[in-house]
Each structure stands twice: as structure tokens, then as C-alpha cells.
Design a protein around this motif. Structure first.
Motif, short mmCIF file in Angstrom:
data_model
loop_
_atom_site.label_atom_id
_atom_site.label_comp_id
_atom_site.label_asym_id
_atom_site.label_seq_id
_atom_site.Cartn_x
_atom_site.Cartn_y
_atom_site.Cartn_z
N GLY A 1 -65.13 -64.76 34.65
CA GLY A 1 -64.17 -65.84 34.44
C GLY A 1 -64.80 -67.12 33.93
N CYS A 2 -65.97 -67.43 34.44
CA CYS A 2 -66.62 -68.67 34.02
C CYS A 2 -67.05 -68.63 32.57
N LEU A 3 -67.22 -67.43 32.03
CA LEU A 3 -67.61 -67.30 30.62
C LEU A 3 -66.40 -67.10 29.72
N ALA A 4 -65.41 -66.35 30.20
CA ALA A 4 -64.24 -66.07 29.37
C ALA A 4 -63.33 -67.28 29.22
N SER A 5 -63.15 -68.09 30.27
CA SER A 5 -62.25 -69.25 30.21
C SER A 5 -62.89 -70.48 30.79
N GLY A 6 -64.18 -70.62 30.61
CA GLY A 6 -64.87 -71.77 31.17
C GLY A 6 -64.80 -72.98 30.26
N LYS A 7 -65.57 -73.98 30.63
CA LYS A 7 -65.57 -75.23 29.88
C LYS A 7 -66.09 -75.03 28.47
N ALA A 8 -67.05 -74.15 28.30
CA ALA A 8 -67.64 -73.96 26.97
C ALA A 8 -66.64 -73.40 25.98
N VAL A 9 -65.63 -72.64 26.47
CA VAL A 9 -64.64 -72.05 25.57
C VAL A 9 -63.71 -73.13 25.03
N ARG A 10 -63.36 -74.14 25.86
CA ARG A 10 -62.42 -75.19 25.44
C ARG A 10 -63.11 -76.38 24.79
N MET A 11 -64.42 -76.41 24.79
CA MET A 11 -65.11 -77.56 24.19
C MET A 11 -64.99 -77.53 22.67
N PRO A 12 -64.94 -78.70 22.03
CA PRO A 12 -64.90 -78.71 20.56
C PRO A 12 -66.20 -78.23 19.98
N MET A 13 -66.13 -77.82 18.74
CA MET A 13 -67.32 -77.29 18.09
C MET A 13 -68.29 -78.38 17.66
N LYS A 14 -67.82 -79.66 17.60
CA LYS A 14 -68.71 -80.74 17.20
C LYS A 14 -69.69 -81.07 18.31
N LEU A 15 -70.93 -81.23 17.95
CA LEU A 15 -71.96 -81.57 18.92
C LEU A 15 -71.94 -83.06 19.18
N PRO A 16 -72.50 -83.52 20.33
CA PRO A 16 -72.50 -84.96 20.63
C PRO A 16 -73.24 -85.79 19.60
#
Length: 481
Positions: free
Chosen positions: A266-281
Motif C-alpha cells: 500500500g505504501c508503494l501503490a498509493s503512497g506519497k511518491a505516487v501523488r507527488m508532481p514530477m517536477k523536482l524541488p
């Protein structure tokens, strides 16, 4: 005199040696030197290849040993016990490192024979034939001298009538030709006698060098494959190995189920990394579009409240606004008009804009109890700020009126300056001068010449103009006006 000329004629009819045969010998000399140089370079590269092969494969076996060898004390009372490595796999890994260590030592001993049996003999052969290069060059120089004198002698002999001086020069040339011919034929005979045996001996060593290369290569391959074949038979590995397609298929069959299982977490399939934008800081476009103070940045990563101030999501703390030290009069006025303290929520929590707007504040308090719930979010930054006085409002209005006032137009540019004209300089010709070349200015005595370009001395050529014609003239022919 006539008999001497006949003897010289017979000598001149004799050519400077059989150049065709000598050219073949010289070509063979260059060929054997080039072949020996290639053998030396190829043997050095061959030796380095075997050394790199043994060291690289020993390094791979060492990495496998470190990968499967258990870490001592890694799970002593620290969480979950590590899965032990199977005994057979651990034994195979440790034995593989030992095999490659022994193989590397054996190969290095055999590789040293390349230096003694191939490189050194070929180098010695090149050193033995190298002095002949000086002999070849010496013979070539004598041949050039002979041909040069011979050409001069033939040219003077073909002349029909000769002066006594030419007869003396011809006699001297014939004497020089005799000496040059003798020196050349001596060097040519020495080269014909010594060079062919040396070239033949150098060529005879090349098959022996190739035989040594083949023998050493067979010994190295025999040691290498015998060691690995024995290891494969001991632990049941197929020898020769299976095709690469079969290896990839077996690996994929074991890898794909584990991959799907890990990706279903679950942490990989719907975690924060999935919803983060593709632009890097550190993306410049992201920094320009949504900077620290832009509305989009606050909307996406709004600040969190703390006891001291606002804490942005990027980790930087916004410094708290400095507080003024109140005077005695302001203290007394504040004490008399101090607001009533806010009630507590739960475990000593004071209601804020966030809590009153949240579900927790709605359950405990109503909008009539907490006036802060009626404020807009911007009231948080203005609640402790004193009201603006009339003078402050007036000054702010005056500043805004000045800022929006029409800017005074710039003054007109000044009139262009009329440059001062430099006075022309003239000289008077004291002597007549006729041009010595193209570009010279001709003049007569008394002509008035306009100076176009001059130097700092009269003993030089200046550029002047006379009658619309420009040219160079000697300055010392004139005097200044």
C-alpha cells in the motif's frame, strides 16, 4: 691526357652498383624491423589482457563472497533475525573465491613467461639489427655524393670547346669522381656483404617467437579452463553453461512474482511518491512559478502553525515578528482594556483559526462563543498590530499619490556641437623631386604641398597632396611654412 680520359670514361660507364638488388635487401631490412616491432607491441597487449582478466574475475568472486557471507552480530537482539544463507550456496561462494585466487596466482606466473620468451628476444633482435641503419645511411650519402660529382663531370665533358680553366676544372672533377666512386663502391660492397645474413637471421627468429606465443596461449587456456571445469563438476554446474536465453527466462520466472508482490504494498501503490508532481524541488520552472511566497506554493504546501510562528513544509521556519517594548501609559491602557482569556479545548489547547474551523472546534464551541471563527485567515497576521493613526493614513495616501503621479518628461537634448576644424599644414619644396616609384608625389622647387600625414622627424617620408594628387615625398626636400 687522352689515356686518362679513356680510363675515366670506362669508369664512368660503370653504374653505381646494382641498385635493384640493394633495394630488395633494404626493403627486407625494413620489413623485419617492422614485424619485430609489431610482435613486441602485440605481446605486451596480450600480457596486459590476461592480467586484467584474472584480476577482474577475482574481484567479481570477492564481491560474491562479501554478498553471501553472513554479517557477524548483525541481528544480535536488534529486531528481526536475518535469513541465513543456505550452506551449499555459502560453500559454493567461498570455494569460488578460493578457486579464482589460485587461478590468478597461476596465471600471473605463466604470464611472466611472455616477457622472457617473446618480448625480450624480439627486443634483442631489433637492437642487433639497429646499427645497420647507420651503415645504410652512410652508403646512401656516398651514393648521393658520387651521383652529384658524376653529373657535373658529364656536363663539362659534353662541352665541345673548353678553355684552359675548364680543362683544369674537369681534371679536378674527374679526380674527385674517382675518389667518390671508390668510397661509394666500398660502402656498397660492405652493405651487400653484411646486411643479407643479418636480415636472414632476424627473419629466422620470427617463427620461433610465434611458436612461443602459441605454446604459452595453450598453457594459459589449459590452466584457466581446467580450473573452472573442475569447480563446475564438483558443485554440479553445467559445463559448458546453458544458452543466455534460458538463463534470462529462469531469472525472470523467479523475479517477476517478487516484483509484483513488492509493488502491491500500500505504501508503494498509493503512497506519497505516487501523488507527488514530477517536477523536482531544484527545477527552475517550479521555483519561478511557485516560489516561497507565491499563492500556488501556499495553496499546495501551506504553512503549519506552531507555538513560535509558521513552519513551512520545506523545513525553514519563518521568524516571529519582533514585539515592541510597551511604555507605562500603554501598559496601563492595555491592562484596563485587556481582553478576556480564551477558553481551553481538551488538554490545555487554545482555540485558533485552524481549530475553530476544524471538526474539533465545531464540536466544542459555536461561532458565538469564539469570535475568532468569524475572522478571515488574514486576521491572524493583523490581530496584534495596532490600528493606523490619522497621520499614518495621510502619509500613506500622500506616498501613493506621489507614486502614481505622472512622471516629468525629460528635457530636450542639447544641440549638436560643431567640431573645430584643424588648420591645414603646408610645406614649401626647396628642391625638385621626381617620383621614384608608384605612389610617390612629384613636385618642383617652390611648390606648396599640403601635409596629409607626417612623422616626428624631417628625415622621413611624409604623405602630402599637390594639385589633387596624394603621394609620399621626402620631407627633407621641403621646409615648413
Amino acid at each position: 691526357m687522352q689515356s686518362m680520359q679513356r680510363s675515366f670514361g670506362r669508369m664512368l660507364n660503370k653504374g653505381p652498383g646494382d641498385n635493384a638488388k640493394v633495394a630488395v635487401v633494404l626493403s627486407d631490412y625494413e620489413d623485419v624491423d617492422r614485424v619485430l616491432a609489431k610482435i613486441i607491441d602485440a605481446a605486451n597487449s596480450w600480457r596486459e589482457s590476461w592480467l586484467n582478466l584474472s584480476s577482474t574475475q577475482l574481484g567479481v568472486a570477492t564481491e560474491y563472497d562479501g554478498l553471501w557471507d553472513p554479517i557477524v552480530g548483525a541481528s544480535d537482539g536488534l529486531g528481526k533475525l536475518a535469513a541465513p544463507t543456505p550452506e551449499l550456496q555459502l560453500e559454493q561462494t567461498l570455494r569460488l573465491k578460493e578457486v579464482y585466487t589460485e587461478l590468478s596466482a597461476d596465471l600471473q606466473e605463466e604470464v611472466l613467461l611472455i616477457e622472457t620468451r617473446v618480448v625480450k628476444p624480439a627486443t634483442s633482435a631489433r637492437e642487433y639489427i639497429d646499427p645497420m641503419r647507420k651503415t645504410i645511411k652512410k652508403r646512401e650519402n656516398k651514393r648521393l655524393d658520387f651521383e652529384k660529382i658524376q653529373e657535373k663531370t658529364n656536363k663539362l665533358q659534353r662541352k665541345p670547346s673548353k678553355t684552359p680553366k675548364e680543362e683544369a676544372s674537369l681534371a679536378k672533377l674527374e679526380a674527385d669522381l674517382a675518389r667518390a666512386s671508390e668510397d661509394f663502391h666500398a660502402a656498397d660492397a660492405h652493405l651487400r656483404q653484411t646486411l643479407p645474413p643479418i636480415v636472414t637471421s632476424a627473419f629466422s627468429i620470427i617463427p620461433l617467437l610465434i611458436e612461443a606465443v602459441v605454446t604459452l596461449q595453450n598453457r594459459l587456456l589449459g590452466i584457466y579452463y581446467t580450473t573452472l571445469h573442475t569447480y563446475c563438476e564438483t558443485y554440479g554446474f553445467p559445463s559448458p553453461p546453458p544458452p543466455m536465453e534460458e538463463v534470462i527466462a529462469l531469472w525472470s520466472a523467479a523475479y517477476e512474482p517478487a516484483k509484483r508482490e513488492i509493488e502491491s504494498f500500500g505504501c508503494l501503490a498509493s503512497g506519497k511518491a505516487v501523488r507527488m508532481p514530477m517536477k523536482l524541488p531544484d527545477d527552475p520552472s517550479l521555483q519561478n512559478e511557485s516560489g516561497p511566497g507565491s499563492p500556488s506554493a501556499l495553496a499546495l504546501t501551506g504553512p503549519r502553525r506552531s507555538a513560535s510562528g509558521l513552519i513551512p513544509t520545506n523545513g525553514a521556519t519563518i521568524p516571529a515578528r519582533p514585539q515592541r517594548v510597551p511604555s507605562m501609559s500603554s501598559l496601563s491602557s492595555q491592562q484596563s482594556s485587556a481582553p478576556t482569556p480564551r477558553p481551553f479545548i481538551g488538554n490545555n489547547l487554545t482555540p485558533t483559526d485552524f481549530t475553530t474551523a476544524s471538526r474539533l472546534g465545531q464540536q466544542q464551541f459555536t461561532p458565538s462563543v469564539s469570535p475568532n471563527s468569524q475572522r478571515t485567515p488574514s486576521d491572524y497576521f493583523l490581530q496584534n498590530r495596532p490600528p493606523l493613526s490619522a497621520s499614518t493614513n495621510t502619509s500613506a495616501a500622500s506616498l501613493s499619490s506621489i507614486a502614481f503621479a505622472k512622471k516629468k518628461p525629460p528635457p530636450p537634448p542639447p544641440k549638436p556641437r560643431i567640431p573645430s576644424r584643424q588648420l591645414d599644414e603646408f610645406v614649401i619644396a626647396q628642391y625638385a623631386f621626381s617620383g621614384q616609384g608608384q605612389g610617390d608625389l612629384s613636385f618642383r622647387e617652390g611648390d606648396r604641398i599640403k601635409i596629409v600625414k607626417k612623422t616626428g622627424t624631417m628625415d622621413d617620408w611624409w604623405v602630402g597632396e599637390l594639385g589633387g594628387v596624394k603621394g609620399s615625398f621626402p620631407a627633407n626636400y621641403c621646409k615648413a611654412v
